[in-house]
Design a protein around this motif. Sequence first.
Motif, short mmCIF file in Angstrom:
data_model
loop_
_atom_site.label_atom_id
_atom_site.label_comp_id
_atom_site.label_asym_id
_atom_site.label_seq_id
_atom_site.Cartn_x
_atom_site.Cartn_y
_atom_site.Cartn_z
N LYS A 128 -2.54 16.79 1.27
CA LYS A 128 -2.99 16.80 -0.13
C LYS A 128 -2.45 15.57 -0.87
O LYS A 128 -3.15 14.96 -1.68
N TYR A 173 3.40 18.72 -4.49
CA TYR A 173 2.21 19.17 -3.78
C TYR A 173 2.54 20.48 -3.07
O TYR A 173 3.51 20.56 -2.32
N LYS A 211 -1.84 12.73 0.32
CA LYS A 211 -2.49 11.51 0.81
C LYS A 211 -3.96 11.44 0.41
O LYS A 211 -4.57 10.38 0.52
N ALA A 212 -4.54 12.55 -0.01
CA ALA A 212 -5.98 12.60 -0.29
C ALA A 212 -6.37 11.77 -1.50
O ALA A 212 -5.60 11.56 -2.39
N GLN A 262 0.83 -1.20 0.00
CA GLN A 262 0.00 0.00 0.00
C GLN A 262 0.87 1.25 0.00
O GLN A 262 1.84 1.35 0.73
N ARG A 263 0.47 2.21 -0.83
CA ARG A 263 1.18 3.48 -0.91
C ARG A 263 0.78 4.40 0.24
O ARG A 263 -0.36 4.40 0.66
N THR A 264 1.72 5.20 0.69
CA THR A 264 1.43 6.24 1.67
C THR A 264 0.81 7.45 0.98
O THR A 264 -0.12 8.05 1.49
N TYR A 265 1.33 7.78 -0.20
CA TYR A 265 0.87 8.95 -0.95
C TYR A 265 0.16 8.48 -2.21
O TYR A 265 0.50 7.44 -2.77
N LYS A 266 -0.81 9.26 -2.66
CA LYS A 266 -1.65 8.83 -3.79
C LYS A 266 -0.87 8.72 -5.09
O LYS A 266 -1.15 7.87 -5.92
N ALA A 267 0.11 9.59 -5.29
CA ALA A 267 0.90 9.56 -6.51
C ALA A 267 2.15 10.40 -6.34
O ALA A 267 2.18 11.32 -5.53
N ASP A 315 6.95 7.20 -3.54
CA ASP A 315 6.19 7.15 -2.29
C ASP A 315 6.97 7.65 -1.07
O ASP A 315 6.73 7.25 0.06
#
Length: 94
Positions: A91, A11, A93-94, A2-7, A32
């Motif tokens: 942001k 940011y 992580k959103a 699982q990623r911590t950050y969306k991409a 990530d």
Amino acid sequence: MQRTYKADGIYTASGDKGYRDVVTVSVTITNDRIASVTIDSYQDDEAYVSQVKKYVLQRFVNQQSANVTGVSGATYSSNAVKSAVANALAKAKA
């Protein structure tokens, strides 16, 4: 995994007010992880912000967190940057 950050990406966010006004930062996420943090705009005195740039920005990368130790004597600027980094990471992580 699982990623911590969306991409991966850059940011940008502002945070709490420093001594004079808000600070805006950009956080680069690569693979990530926090790869770098830059201060984009500020109104605080250069002497204080330069201390934050010199001592605090690398701590975000080293600790992979917005919860880092600031600089004594540049408390307002440190706290403003930490707040802005936390907002940028939120942001990411959103």
